[in-house]
Scaffold this motif. Structure first.
Motif, mmCIF file in Angstrom:
data_model
loop_
_atom_site.group_PDB
_atom_site.id
_atom_site.type_symbol
_atom_site.label_atom_id
_atom_site.label_comp_id
_atom_site.label_asym_id
_atom_site.label_seq_id
_atom_site.Cartn_x
_atom_site.Cartn_y
_atom_site.Cartn_z
ATOM 1 N N ALA A 16 -31.813 -8.407 -19.174
ATOM 2 C CA ALA A 16 -32.327 -8.639 -18.137
ATOM 3 C C ALA A 16 -31.614 -9.973 -18.022
ATOM 4 O O ALA A 16 -31.894 -10.805 -19.598
ATOM 5 C CB ALA A 16 -33.846 -8.735 -17.032
ATOM 6 N N ARG A 17 -30.773 -10.506 -16.931
ATOM 7 C CA ARG A 17 -31.565 -11.702 -16.744
ATOM 8 C C ARG A 17 -32.678 -11.669 -16.364
ATOM 9 O O ARG A 17 -33.466 -11.933 -15.658
ATOM 10 C CB ARG A 17 -30.432 -12.190 -15.051
ATOM 11 N N ARG A 18 -32.794 -13.652 -16.153
ATOM 12 C CA ARG A 18 -33.819 -14.586 -15.740
ATOM 13 C C ARG A 18 -34.717 -14.339 -14.429
ATOM 14 O O ARG A 18 -35.540 -13.795 -14.674
ATOM 15 C CB ARG A 18 -33.781 -15.863 -15.514
ATOM 16 N N ASP A 19 -33.363 -13.406 -13.592
ATOM 17 C CA ASP A 19 -34.282 -13.371 -12.406
ATOM 18 C C ASP A 19 -34.335 -11.683 -11.986
ATOM 19 O O ASP A 19 -35.236 -11.232 -11.491
ATOM 20 C CB ASP A 19 -32.813 -13.783 -11.367
ATOM 21 N N GLY A 20 -34.357 -11.130 -13.145
ATOM 22 C CA GLY A 20 -34.692 -9.795 -13.684
ATOM 23 C C GLY A 20 -33.927 -8.882 -13.280
ATOM 24 O O GLY A 20 -33.991 -7.672 -13.263
ATOM 25 N N THR A 21 -32.623 -8.879 -13.012
ATOM 26 C CA THR A 21 -31.185 -8.164 -12.614
ATOM 27 C C THR A 21 -31.369 -7.512 -14.537
ATOM 28 O O THR A 21 -31.390 -8.256 -15.077
ATOM 29 C CB THR A 21 -30.391 -9.238 -12.176
ATOM 30 N N ILE A 22 -31.249 -6.240 -13.911
ATOM 31 C CA ILE A 22 -31.332 -5.488 -15.585
ATOM 32 C C ILE A 22 -29.790 -4.769 -15.798
ATOM 33 O O ILE A 22 -28.752 -4.765 -15.095
ATOM 34 C CB ILE A 22 -31.324 -3.992 -15.712
ATOM 35 N N THR A 23 -28.835 -5.767 -17.325
ATOM 36 C CA THR A 23 -27.458 -5.863 -17.219
ATOM 37 C C THR A 23 -27.273 -4.615 -17.620
ATOM 38 O O THR A 23 -26.033 -4.735 -18.255
ATOM 39 C CB THR A 23 -26.895 -6.939 -17.821
ATOM 40 N N ALA A 24 -27.958 -4.285 -18.702
ATOM 41 C CA ALA A 24 -27.456 -3.539 -19.744
ATOM 42 C C ALA A 24 -28.777 -2.369 -19.530
ATOM 43 O O ALA A 24 -29.883 -2.926 -20.462
ATOM 44 C CB ALA A 24 -26.894 -4.144 -20.775
ATOM 45 N N VAL A 25 -28.675 -0.847 -20.662
ATOM 46 C CA VAL A 25 -29.359 0.026 -20.314
ATOM 47 C C VAL A 25 -29.525 0.976 -21.666
ATOM 48 O O VAL A 25 -27.996 1.471 -21.563
ATOM 49 C CB VAL A 25 -30.107 0.645 -19.747
ATOM 50 N N GLU A 26 -29.850 0.730 -22.481
ATOM 51 C CA GLU A 26 -29.031 1.647 -23.538
ATOM 52 C C GLU A 26 -30.441 3.059 -24.669
ATOM 53 O O GLU A 26 -31.647 2.116 -25.224
ATOM 54 C CB GLU A 26 -28.572 0.893 -25.145
ATOM 55 N N MET A 27 -30.230 3.679 -23.570
ATOM 56 C CA MET A 27 -30.978 4.189 -24.152
ATOM 57 C C MET A 27 -31.488 5.718 -25.427
ATOM 58 O O MET A 27 -29.999 6.388 -25.552
ATOM 59 C CB MET A 27 -32.012 5.442 -23.026
ATOM 60 N N ASP A 28 -31.605 5.202 -26.857
ATOM 61 C CA ASP A 28 -31.533 6.552 -27.425
ATOM 62 C C ASP A 28 -32.908 7.855 -28.254
ATOM 63 O O ASP A 28 -34.119 7.025 -28.825
ATOM 64 C CB ASP A 28 -31.012 5.562 -28.937
ATOM 65 N N GLY A 29 -32.530 8.591 -28.164
ATOM 66 C CA GLY A 29 -33.771 9.236 -27.701
ATOM 67 C C GLY A 29 -33.249 10.889 -29.560
ATOM 68 O O GLY A 29 -31.927 11.068 -29.321
ATOM 69 N N LEU A 30 -34.522 10.755 -29.544
ATOM 70 C CA LEU A 30 -34.579 12.411 -31.412
ATOM 71 C C LEU A 30 -35.509 12.883 -30.592
ATOM 72 O O LEU A 30 -37.162 12.387 -31.054
ATOM 73 C CB LEU A 30 -34.394 11.408 -32.181
ATOM 74 N N LEU A 31 -35.270 14.414 -30.315
ATOM 75 C CA LEU A 31 -36.327 15.003 -29.652
ATOM 76 C C LEU A 31 -36.600 16.200 -31.008
ATOM 77 O O LEU A 31 -35.377 16.236 -31.735
ATOM 78 C CB LEU A 31 -35.166 16.381 -28.556
ATOM 79 N N ASN A 32 -38.321 16.297 -31.497
ATOM 80 C CA ASN A 32 -37.774 16.969 -32.324
ATOM 81 C C ASN A 32 -38.017 18.956 -31.922
ATOM 82 O O ASN A 32 -39.356 18.688 -30.969
ATOM 83 C CB ASN A 32 -39.478 16.863 -32.824
ATOM 84 N N SER A 33 -37.536 19.750 -31.842
ATOM 85 C CA SER A 33 -36.918 20.571 -31.972
ATOM 86 C C SER A 33 -37.825 22.012 -31.930
ATOM 87 O O SER A 33 -38.493 22.620 -31.502
ATOM 88 C CB SER A 33 -35.366 20.841 -31.756
ATOM 89 N N GLY A 34 -38.442 21.951 -33.601
ATOM 90 C CA GLY A 34 -38.909 22.363 -33.471
ATOM 91 C C GLY A 34 -38.154 23.815 -34.857
ATOM 92 O O GLY A 34 -37.288 23.178 -34.838
ATOM 93 N N ALA A 35 -38.978 24.551 -35.069
ATOM 94 C CA ALA A 35 -38.266 25.179 -35.489
ATOM 95 C C ALA A 35 -36.866 26.375 -34.820
ATOM 96 O O ALA A 35 -35.988 27.007 -35.371
ATOM 97 C CB ALA A 35 -38.604 26.367 -36.684
ATOM 98 N N TYR A 36 -36.692 26.251 -33.716
ATOM 99 C CA TYR A 36 -35.751 27.088 -32.611
ATOM 100 C C TYR A 36 -35.459 26.236 -32.102
ATOM 101 O O TYR A 36 -36.143 24.742 -31.217
ATOM 102 C CB TYR A 36 -36.163 28.035 -32.382
ATOM 103 N N GLY A 37 -34.126 25.918 -30.715
ATOM 104 C CA GLY A 37 -33.425 25.289 -29.977
ATOM 105 C C GLY A 37 -33.817 25.784 -28.205
ATOM 106 O O GLY A 37 -33.455 24.967 -27.677
ATOM 107 N N THR A 38 -34.682 26.880 -28.268
ATOM 108 C CA THR A 38 -35.202 26.521 -26.761
ATOM 109 C C THR A 38 -35.183 25.681 -26.516
ATOM 110 O O THR A 38 -36.301 24.799 -26.387
ATOM 111 C CB THR A 38 -35.951 27.947 -26.532
ATOM 112 N N HIS A 39 -35.040 25.059 -25.031
ATOM 113 C CA HIS A 39 -35.244 24.067 -24.195
ATOM 114 C C HIS A 39 -34.442 22.638 -25.255
ATOM 115 O O HIS A 39 -34.632 22.052 -24.085
ATOM 116 C CB HIS A 39 -36.340 23.615 -23.888
#
Lengths: 789, 156, 293
Positions: free
Chosen positions: A307-330
């Motif tokens: 973000a810039r000093r004035d609060g404007t967000i200039t970039a967003v990177e989201m990296d998520g790792l989901l623990n599915s468990g033993a099967y991949g439902t949903h």
């Protein structure tokens, strides 16, 4: 618009009195007394091959009728996910396998004449396991050389990333703009990793189903399911029956919250009934629900925002790792929603990347759970917003008001991120989030409390925090709902809907929508729902779709019926139809002549212009208008022990025009309280062998009335043009805000941020000590609040 | 073994194994309004009144309560003539899926019989053996307050 | 499976010892402890319901409670003796409402789990138990708890102690409110005017299951005046610092953290006791504040 008479009223739910007086029957109550009892044998191993399974001795137990396992049940790959066909979840499960993939995975099923005989037989089934290496951490599961859970013929039903040879059961990636340029353009970057835990829905009714063959040999399954039509389809497929030979009925359900959006029990009782010819029932214990049903997906989210000093967000990177468990439902769809329901909220970000992956592990299985990825994503996102607003020297309420998506605006994320296929572009048409922010801030006393670290007593300091969220109303171009109506000769109307009331009151609010359109009282409707034989299709109770999608179907159906009534009345009154108007269950002509619906219907049934006055409607949503929510938490931290007490939680929600305000409040409150106990205490605790150590309320703690903070719900109306009478949905959203609002409030109180859930007192205590250690070594800002190590 | 009970005012003689809990005995005998939610005495779905005292029927060995009076939610009011507490739950919007409702109604009944003018802390304490995931107990609290007021008006 | 479980309903105490001497026969009071612990080893249940053991009596200073009295009954009786009676505080918060109606004094003492909300206050009150069976007669509670032999084949029939104006604080450390405590603390003393005497400090849930913290009682001193809050805090902190506290890890908390919290709660309850501004706090889940919950 004329004043509404039905929509917008807090009509009593049509089933409330019968429930309060103990009249209503749930699935386990309805199961025939003489039905066979099904009981399941579960794996004690986290990962193993079954090398031997001998059920002979068990079969010989008096009272035992049959025993099922991989030895005598065909392998049909499927997903248990209650989703539209073809499902976006991988086909990686069979009814009984020769491999077990988590402690609690199904090994065999006993069908017996009594509970006692079943339990005895269960003990006599001999199983030998060849133990395989297990993996419990999703990061480790994705590394080369990790033990693999799936492969062979497991496959994805739609073209999506699915690489079981890497334990990768889903992957999603979107990006636009130029991320690196965006970060280069920023004055500061906040880069943090958040972790949220698995949780159980804790619907008070454990899963239950029974099956029987009707007089003509059709299979009937009665189940506490959120998805009767998906259940029918999957049962038919698994048992090799044409769909017309299967009927699924949902009676009352004692809560679902996503836990019953899964087709687990239905094929099992169906199998038992088909093989034995007898009715068969399966009612799970609470322990089985905790271990062997579904959970919220645990997740690790790394969020990097510049973000810039004035609060404007200039970039967003989201990296998520989901623990599915033993099967991949949903696993794909929850993952997608982490981005899809979170990132559009601050839509002015031009440089954005979302990478999500779901990994198989040898743990209990993640599935649909209220919030559905948004909960996980918002825990991270709202803390980042709090950080950025602070660094920009701005009040976070004003910051959110400035930057959130507004009516008339869109976000590239809507189109980029769908559920397994491309998303749908949409423009937000109603948004009252700024007003929600203002009203919630005022209600909690924000300006009086924020940043003041007001003392609550010796060693106690208070803070306030905010979270903002959006959700959706159905899945665009995927969720379809339908309704049918027929008028009885007394002017009452049978309303047949596939929509699934899971305690939410959808039967009532859909009747309210119909009542408004036909100018009848709600009591004039006989609501029949969720029977695949007699009610038209509905995807089911999920994705916050019922009010909006099923509501539109009911609206369309009611409008058509109204048209028929007017036409029939025009013929009977010998007046042009345009001149007639509907008034409170009658049709009035300018001449003063008037016919009641009863008169019209009786005449049409028996004497003149004979026809059945009936109609139907279907609706598939082209967009998913988001409800919006601002949640404010006030906490008091005991600085010596780290105990967090939530003093007050205020939810200011925009669901368009609430069809039934008391029911809408109820949805918000129930979700919010769930969110608070999730934030503070709920957790799945495994031992080193992957066994769940706390599958009981004894050690899985949820709130009672005694734990409640002061709760307030403020419904802020906006008018959603595409919604039935302006309504949007409300079922899920309020579970998303409590955790981040509380985390932000804790930071406000003691200057310590918690990145991991649940926020137990010990975690805060340790974090405060570490901070004190840092501060005493000369780093960090002053903390105040009387902290002691 | 065999035991006599007076259930919702009706004399019943029931047979059951020596280790049976009251929950199962009641459901076997047709009192399906008594629910099983957890079988560990935590959720309150199985609550009944035993000689007027609120208990978890899943935590009571039936063999020990021969001759006692049992009241289920159907014993305090009916669909045709509901008890004011049941009506208050309906009016306050405290009935969602309804699975926990019989237990909650009985907990409220036990409270208000003993203490017709409870303070907040006394209400929450009276409900501390009930879990309600649908309402989060928020509207339930309102229902109990409303019920107390209604009962007061009735006696006034 | 114990489906052929036999039930016995003695009406006289004399019938008890021969029954308890038989293999596999255990007393049944409320039953909650048995159901939690599992009954696979149990062949018969000796129900105490017809032995007339449910009475609660207070004659001047002597309190006597039948083993069959429930937590709810005792909490209510104690609250009538004094609104802040330690048993009103402890038993009034234990478990949950419907469980408090079934958990009995005798059953709870016999089971004595680490989460007992009863044993700490009774130890602080220096209670005695009356037994019949393999061992008969009055024994101090502390002796009963440490002596296995006393527990086998005996039935608790009664508990008694001398009240003598013992007042104090009870703290229980839980997660949510309806939860067993990871530990509990009782501080009691005789109060007459501003003077405090005969201090008793008990910690339950520590390693060894319970301990009377004599070193803390000594640090405070057996006779002292109640003092203003600030001084009370200082005194309490000094005394609590001397406590030897060893806790096991449990309920998701580490041993180190629980020991720290036990010390903090000990300090706070002592400060409340020693302070002359009306005897302070109530028992939240270890929060030490009244909050109207």
């Amino acid at each position: 618009m004329r004043e509404l008479k039905s929509v917008g009223r807090s009509t009593t739910k049509i089933d409330s009195l019968a429930l309060a007086t103990g009249q209503e029957r749930f699935t386990a109550d309805l199961a025939p007394r003489d039905s066979l009892v099904c009981t399941l044998l579960y794996s004690p191993q986290a990962h193993a091959e079954v090398t031997r399974l001998d059920a002979d001795a068990a079969r010989r137990t008096p009272g035992v009728v049959e025993i099922f396992s991989y030895l005598n049940v065909p392998r049909v790959l499927h997903t248990t996910a209650g989703q539209g066909f073809p499902e976006p979840s991988p086909y990686d499960a069979v009814l009984f396998d020769s491999r077990v993939r988590y402690v609690g995975d199904r090994v065999a099923m006993v069908v017996a004449e009594s509970e006692q005989a079943a339990q005895e037989a269960l003990k006599k089934i001999q199983v030998e396991y060849r133990v395989l290496e297990a993996v419990f951490d999703p990061e480790a599961a994705l590394l080369p050389g990790a033990p693999l859970l799936h492969g062979g013929e497991d496959h994805a039903a739609i073209p999506v990333v699915f690489r079981p040879e890497e334990n990768l059961c889903a992957q999603v990636e979107i990006s636009f703009g130029d991320l690196e340029a965006g970060f280069a353009d920023s004055d500061f970057v906040e880069d943090h990793t958040y972790r949220v835990q698995a949780a159980s829905h804790c619907a008070m009714e454990p899963h239950a189903a029974f099956a029987y063959l009707d007089e003509r040999g059709r299979l009937v399954v009665v189940s506490a399911t959120q998805v009767p039509f998906h259940a029918r389809r999957i049962v038919a497929m698994l048992l090799g029956l044409p769909i017309r030979q299967v009927r699924v009925v949902k009676p009352r359900i004692g809560g679902g919250f996503g836990g019953k959006q899964e087709v687990i029990l239905e094929p099992l009782v169906a199998l038992a009934t088909l093989r034995t010819g007898c009715p068969a029932r399966l009612v799970l214990s609470r322990r089985e629900v905790f271990v062997s049903c579904r959970t919220r997906h645990a997740m690790r989210v790394r969020l990097r925002m510049g973000a810039r000093r004035d609060g404007t967000i200039t970039a967003v990177e989201m990296d998520g790792l989901l623990n599915s468990g033993a099967y991949g439902t949903h696993a794909l769809t929850v993952l997608s929603n982490v981005g899809a329901k979170v990132l559009p909220l601050f839509n002015k970000v031009e440089n954005l990347r979302f990478l999500g992956r779901s990994a198989y592990t040898n743990l209990p299985v993640g599935g649909a759970y209220r919030g559905y990825g948004a909960t996980q994503g918002y825990f991270a996102f709202n803390q980042h917003i709090d950080m950025i607003a602070r660094r920009a020297g701005q009040d976070v309420v004003e910051y959110c008001k400035r930057w959130h998506i507004k009516a008339g605006e869109t976000s590239g994320v809507f189109k980029a991120l769908g559920e397994g296929k491309e998303g749908v572009e949409q423009v937000v048409r109603s948004c009252a989030l700024s007003e929600c922010l203002d009203r919630g801030a005022e209600a909690i006393g924000w300006s009086r409390k924020r940043g003041k670290r007001l003392p609550g007593g010796p060693d106690r300091v208070r803070g306030v925090g905010l979270a903002v969220c959006m959700q959706g109303s159905g899945i665009p171009r995927i969720d379809m709902a339908a309704a049918a109506m027929k008028m009885n000769e007394d002017g009452s109307v049978n309303l047949m809907i596939g929509a699934t009331d899971i305690g939410t009151g959808s039967d009532t609010i859909l009747a309210q929508i119909a009542a408004e359109t036909l100018q009848l009282p709600v009591e004039a409707f006989v609501v029949l729902s969720s029977d695949t034989d007699t009610t038209p299709f509905d995807t089911g109770a999920y994705a916050s779709s019922t009010t909006y999608v099923s509501g539109r179907a009911v609206l369309e159906c009611a409008e058509k019926l109204r048209g028929q009534i007017l036409s029939a009345a025009a013929a009977l009154l010998e007046e042009p139809v345009e001149a007639l108007r509907i008034e409170d269950g009658t049709v009035a002509a300018p001449s003063g002549k008037r016919l009641s619906y009863a008169e019209i219907a009786t005449t049409c049934t028996y004497s003149e212009n004979q026809q059945q006055l009936q109609s139907q409607g279907s609706y598939v949503c082209e967009e998913s208008p988001p409800p919006f929510l601002a949640q404010f938490a006030e906490v008091e931290v005991d600085t010596r022990t780290g105990r967090i007490e939530v003093l007050e939680l205020i939810s200011a929600a925009d669901c368009g025009r609430p069809v039934n305000p008391v029911l809408a409040e109820g949805q918000v409150e129930g979700a919010a309280v769930n969110g608070v106990s999730y934030a503070l205490w709920e957790d799945y605790v495994y031992d080193a062998a992957g066994r769940l150590t706390n599958p009981r309320f004894w050690d899985y703690k949820i709130f009672t009335a005694r734990d409640l903070p002061k709760m307030r719900t403020i419904l802020v109306d906006s008018e959603e043009p595409s919604g039935p009478y302006g309504a949007k949905s409300i079922g899920e959203i309020a579970i998303n805000g409590p955790a981040p609002a509380i985390a932000n409030a804790v930071y406000d109180a003691v200057g310590v941020r918690l990145f991991e859930l649940p926020m137990t007192p010990e975690r805060l205590w340790k974090a405060m000590r570490e901070q004190a250690g840092v501060d005493s070594r000369g780093g960090g800002a002053g903390k105040g609040g009387g902290m002691q190590g | 073994m065999e035991a006599r009970f007076r259930i919702n005012g009706q004399e019943r003689t029931l047979s059951f194994p020596g280790d049976a809990v009251l929950l199962d005995v009641l459901r076997e005998a047709g009192y399906l309004e008594v629910k099983e939610g957890c079988r560990e005495g935590a959720c309150g779905s199985c609550l009944v009144l035993l000689d007027g005292v609120l208990v978890n029927s899943c935590q009571v060995l039936a063999g020990s309560v021969d001759g006692r009076a049992v009241t289920t939610v159907r014993g305090i009011g009916t669909f045709q003539v509901p008890h004011p507490i049941q009506a208050a739950f309906v009016e306050a919007g405290a009935v969602h899926c309804g699975f926990c409702t019989p237990g909650l109604v009985l907990a409220a009944y036990a409270l208000l019989e003993a203490n017709p003018h409870p303070e907040e802390a006394e209400i929450t304490r009276a409900l501390d053996g009930n879990l309600c995931r649908c309402t989060g107990s928020v509207k339930v609290m309102e229902a109990v307050r409303l019920a107390a007021r209604r009962l007061e008006d009735r006696h006034a | 499976m114990a489906t052929d479980l036999q039930w016995f309903f003695p009406r006289e105490l004399e019938e008890v010892p021969p029954l308890l001497a038989r293999d596999g026969i255990v007393p049944h009071a409320g039953g909650t402890g048995l159901l939690r612990g599992g009954m696979s080893q149990v062949r018969g249940l000796l129900d105490i319901g017809r032995l007339g053991l449910a009475g609660i009596r207070k004659d001047a200073a002597l309190v006597s409670i039948g083993a069959g009295a429930s937590y709810a009954e005792v909490a209510a009786a104690a609250a009538a003796w004094h609104p802040r009676h330690v048993l009103a505080q402890s038993l009034g918060a234990a478990a949950a409402t419907p469980l408090r109606n079934r958990i009995t004094i005798g059953g709870s003492i016999a089971l004595f789990p680490y989460w007992s909300d009863l044993v700490g206050p009774l130890l602080a009150l220096e209670a005695e138990l009356h037994l019949v069976g393999a061992h008969s007669g009055w024994v101090p509670l502390a002796e009963y708890l440490s002596g296995r032999e006393l527990r086998q084949g005996s039935l608790i029939t009664e508990v008694r102690w001398r009240e003598a104006e013992l007042r104090g604080e009870y703290r229980r450390w839980t997660r949510t409110h309806t939860d067993r405590p990871a530990f509990s603390i009782v501080v009691l003393a005789r109060r007459s005017g501003k003077t405090l005497r005969d201090l008793r400090v008990v910690l339950v849930g520590c390693s060894g299951r319970y301990r009377r913290l004599a070193e803390v009682e000594e640090a405070v001193g057996q006779a002292m005046e109640r003092v203003p809050a600030a001084a009370a805090h200082a005194l309490a902190a000094e005394a609590a610092a001397k406590a030897e506290i060893e806790m096991p890890a449990r309920m998701g908390f580490s041993a180190e953290y629980l020991a720290h919290c036990a010390r903090v709660e000990l300090e706070r309850s002592l400060a409340a006791l020693l302070g002359d501004a009306g005897g302070g706090g109530a028992s939240g889940p270890g929060s030490g504040r009244t909050r109207g919950r």
